[in-house]
Design an enzyme around this catalytic site. Structure first.
Site, PDB file in Angstrom:
ATOM      1  N   LYS A  93       0.871  -1.175   0.000  1.00 36.39           N
ATOM      2  CA  LYS A  93       0.000   0.000   0.000  1.00 36.39           C
ATOM      3  C   LYS A  93       0.902   1.217   0.000  1.00 36.39           C
ATOM      4  O   LYS A  93       2.067   1.135   0.383  1.00 36.39           O
ATOM      5  CB  LYS A  93      -0.881   0.014   1.257  1.00 36.39           C
ATOM      6  CG  LYS A  93      -2.159   0.772   1.089  1.00 36.39           C
ATOM      7  CD  LYS A  93      -3.209  -0.059   0.353  1.00 36.39           C
ATOM      8  CE  LYS A  93      -4.502   0.701   0.148  1.00 36.39           C
ATOM      9  NZ  LYS A  93      -5.578  -0.159  -0.336  1.00 36.39           N
TER      10      LYS A  93
HETATM   11  P1  NAD Z   1     -13.356   7.396  -2.436  1.00 37.27           P
HETATM   12  O1  NAD Z   1     -12.359   8.418  -2.018  1.00 37.27           O
HETATM   13  O2  NAD Z   1     -13.723   7.297  -3.865  1.00 37.27           O
HETATM   14  O3  NAD Z   1     -14.716   7.587  -1.591  1.00 37.27           O
HETATM   15  C1  NAD Z   1     -14.719   7.635  -0.193  1.00 37.27           C
HETATM   16  C2  NAD Z   1     -16.127   8.014   0.249  1.00 37.27           C
HETATM   17  O4  NAD Z   1     -16.181   7.971   1.682  1.00 37.27           O
HETATM   18  C3  NAD Z   1     -16.536   9.433  -0.155  1.00 37.27           C
HETATM   19  O5  NAD Z   1     -17.915   9.449  -0.475  1.00 37.27           O
HETATM   20  C4  NAD Z   1     -16.308  10.222   1.153  1.00 37.27           C
HETATM   21  O6  NAD Z   1     -17.110  11.406   1.242  1.00 37.27           O
HETATM   22  C5  NAD Z   1     -16.731   9.188   2.167  1.00 37.27           C
HETATM   23  N1  NAD Z   1     -16.220   9.462   3.514  1.00 37.27           N
HETATM   24  C6  NAD Z   1     -14.977   9.811   3.882  1.00 37.27           C
HETATM   25  N2  NAD Z   1     -14.934  10.011   5.214  1.00 37.27           N
HETATM   26  C7  NAD Z   1     -16.189   9.772   5.672  1.00 37.27           C
HETATM   27  C8  NAD Z   1     -16.786   9.833   6.950  1.00 37.27           C
HETATM   28  N3  NAD Z   1     -16.075  10.171   8.020  1.00 37.27           N
HETATM   29  N4  NAD Z   1     -18.100   9.526   7.058  1.00 37.27           N
HETATM   30  C9  NAD Z   1     -18.840   9.193   5.984  1.00 37.27           C
HETATM   31  N5  NAD Z   1     -18.321   9.127   4.739  1.00 37.27           N
HETATM   32  C10 NAD Z   1     -17.010   9.418   4.598  1.00 37.27           C
HETATM   33  O7  NAD Z   1     -12.787   6.011  -1.894  1.00 37.27           O
HETATM   34  P2  NAD Z   1     -13.139   4.544  -2.438  1.00 37.27           P
HETATM   35  O8  NAD Z   1     -12.155   4.180  -3.461  1.00 37.27           O
HETATM   36  O9  NAD Z   1     -14.600   4.473  -2.693  1.00 37.27           O
HETATM   37  O10 NAD Z   1     -12.771   3.674  -1.155  1.00 37.27           O
HETATM   38  C11 NAD Z   1     -13.663   3.511  -0.050  1.00 37.27           C
HETATM   39  C12 NAD Z   1     -13.176   2.353   0.803  1.00 37.27           C
HETATM   40  O11 NAD Z   1     -13.150   1.168   0.027  1.00 37.27           O
HETATM   41  C13 NAD Z   1     -11.755   2.510   1.358  1.00 37.27           C
HETATM   42  O12 NAD Z   1     -11.697   1.871   2.624  1.00 37.27           O
HETATM   43  C14 NAD Z   1     -10.918   1.743   0.384  1.00 37.27           C
HETATM   44  O13 NAD Z   1      -9.688   1.308   0.932  1.00 37.27           O
HETATM   45  C15 NAD Z   1     -11.843   0.599   0.074  1.00 37.27           C
HETATM   46  N6  NAD Z   1     -11.565  -0.077  -1.192  1.00 37.27           N
HETATM   47  C16 NAD Z   1     -11.608   0.601  -2.360  1.00 37.27           C
HETATM   48  C17 NAD Z   1     -11.372  -0.087  -3.548  1.00 37.27           C
HETATM   49  C18 NAD Z   1     -11.491   0.594  -4.878  1.00 37.27           C
HETATM   50  O14 NAD Z   1     -11.595  -0.106  -5.882  1.00 37.27           O
HETATM   51  N7  NAD Z   1     -11.506   1.900  -4.945  1.00 37.27           N
HETATM   52  C19 NAD Z   1     -11.079  -1.456  -3.530  1.00 37.27           C
HETATM   53  C20 NAD Z   1     -11.054  -2.120  -2.313  1.00 37.27           C
HETATM   54  C21 NAD Z   1     -11.316  -1.420  -1.145  1.00 37.27           C
END
Ligand code: NAD
Length: 415
Positions: free
Chosen positions: A105
């Site tokens: 990461k």
């Molecule tokens: P992103 O940045 O696209 O979206 C994050 C979302 O979470 C946004 O809507 C933001 O406003 C919201 N958020 C942030 N802090 C918050 C809070 N305190 N309360 C409520 N909402 C909050 O990120 P993403 O890529 O969608 O990733 C989200 C999660 O999924 C992370 O934990 C990431 O590690 C995990 N993840 C993502 C992927 C991927 O393909 N992008 C794959 C596996 C896991």
């Protein structure tokens, strides 16, 4: 959530899995320490003319099963312990998904909402240059994570390729299609989450049609997920993001909410729903809760009043250690992150494989292989949970740890 230590949490889960599977203590010692931790300074001339120095990391937790794989996160509170924990999570996730990768990461401590596009590009390119000794399609292949996207991956790929003097598409995944991205990457994590929702509903005899879901986070994962769940016939009754939360017991109009978010950058203020205190999302009586934001969202307090029967963890590390037994006591079924969100890294694997083959797959092939891979991973974890008589989280870690241990034993210890 303030005192949440993601590294301590993953070590405790690793130790627990080690006991469950009777892991060789030498292998446990290896897995309790990240293989490589690189911290870099990222100096950038800002639009103001002044130089600002950001801090970045790239951490390889374990690379026994293959090249290091894991996303890049740009976040103002990022630190080395969080990056290390996410890297370790990737080691076990790629093993649960049975992909030929290790776990890594990386990211930069910065607030992308405060950066202009030029500044963001400079941060990305300078960070890429600083971590370049670790990168390469056979060494370490980054992908998007929180606050990074295809545009950031394109800058990364371009920087790596420019320095190498040749095109290096296989060095980064989550790229735009025009430079070697794969069909089906956008939304792959959400698609994998839906496979898990269907499977766990089947096992727990909950019908999909008309059942209610709440989602924390409306980003790259939460956004497409809300669409997929409503097109599957579920009612997505509440969604929160960093700006607030909205609730409509009849089911939110996800397309209209998306339009609202495009112009307001938050779900807050959406007029076809009631405003909700962000924390109240968890108490809503429903069948499914999906955390899709950051670590530590489901703590003891949330666990004690969670209204959902099933939690499918789209986010990484959303449930704290002490919340786990509370959920278990309350008979809430939890599909853990290292299984539930492995659709993203699976699509990344497909992209990497296509780049190495120099041959692009059609969309149906990507979607079908993703579904089959997720179904197989779910079935293996469900069966392991039954055999061991434990919840799915402990079972998933047990599978991950066993597969990594088998690889470590096969390769032996150098020198
Ligand atoms: P992103 O940045 O696209 O979206 C994050 C979302 O979470 C946004 O809507 C933001 O406003 C919201 N958020 C942030 N802090 C918050 C809070 N305190 N309360 C409520 N909402 C909050 O990120 P993403 O890529 O969608 O990733 C989200 C999660 O999924 C992370 O934990 C990431 O590690 C995990 N993840 C993502 C992927 C991927 O393909 N992008 C794959 C596996 C896991």
């Amino acid at each position: 959530m303030t005192n949440f230590d993601p590294w301590a949490a993953i070590l405790e889960r690793l130790d627990d899995a080690a006991k469950l599977v009777g892991l060789d203590p030498d292998i446990l010692r290896i897995l309790r320490t990240p293989r490589r931790v690189l911290e870099v300074a990222v100096p950038v001339r800002m639009d103001s003319g002044q130089v600002e120095v950001f801090t970045g990391w790239r951490i390889h937790h374990n690379t026994t099963r293959g090249p290091a794989k894991g996303g890049l996160r740009f976040h103002p509170q990022l630190d080395a312990r969080e990056v290390a924990a996410l890297a370790a999570g990737m080691t076990f996730k790629t093993a649960v998904a049975n992909l030929p990768f290790g776990g890594a990461k990386g990211g930069v401590r910065c607030d992308p909402t405060q950066l202009s596009s030029t500044e963001l590009e400079k941060v990305t390119r300078r960070y890429a240059l600083e971590i370049m000794p670790l990168l390469g399609e056979d060494r370490d292949v980054p992908a998007p994570d929180v606050n990074t996207d295809g545009r950031v991956m394109a800058w990364l790929m371009d920087t790596i390729s420019t320095v190498a003097g040749m095109s290096e598409p296989g060095s980064v995944t989550g790229k735009p299609l025009s430079i070697g991205g794969t069909l089906g990457h956008t939304g792959a994590t959400a698609a994998g989450v839906v496979v898990c929702v269907r499977a766990v509903f089947r096992e727990t005899e909950i019908g999909i049609a008309g059942s209610r879901a709440v989602i924390q986070g409306f980003g790259k994962v939460g956004g497409p997920l809300a669409f997929l769940l409503s097109s599957a016939g579920m009612r997505v009754v509440a969604i929160s993001d960093i700006g607030g939360a909205v609730y409509n017991p009849a089911g939110l109009d996800v397309a209209a909410l998306s339009d609202h978010v495009r112009s307001h950058r938050t779900v807050a203020g959406f007029d076809r729903a009631d405003a909700l205190a962000a924390d109240d999302l968890w108490g809503i009586d429903c069948e499914l809760a999906v955390p899709a934001a950051l670590e530590g969202a489901i703590d003891d307090h949330v666990a004690a009043r969670l209204g959902a029967k099933v939690v499918v963890e789209a986010a990484n590390g959303p449930t704290t250690l002490t919340a786990d037994p509370i959920l278990e006591r309350r008979d809430v079924v939890v599909v853990p992150d290292i299984l539930a969100n492995c659709g993203g890294v699976t699509a990344s694997y497909f992209e990497w494989a296509q780049n190495r083959q120099g041959y692009a797959w059609d969309e149906h092939t990507v979607a079908e292989r993703l579904r089959a891979g997720m179904d197989r991973a779910f079935a293996e974890v469900w069966a392991k949970a039954e055999t061991l008589g434990v919840g799915m989280r402990r079972a998933a870690f047990a599978i991950g740890v066993e597969r990594v241990a088998e690889a470590i034993e096969a390769r032996g210890l150098f020198p």
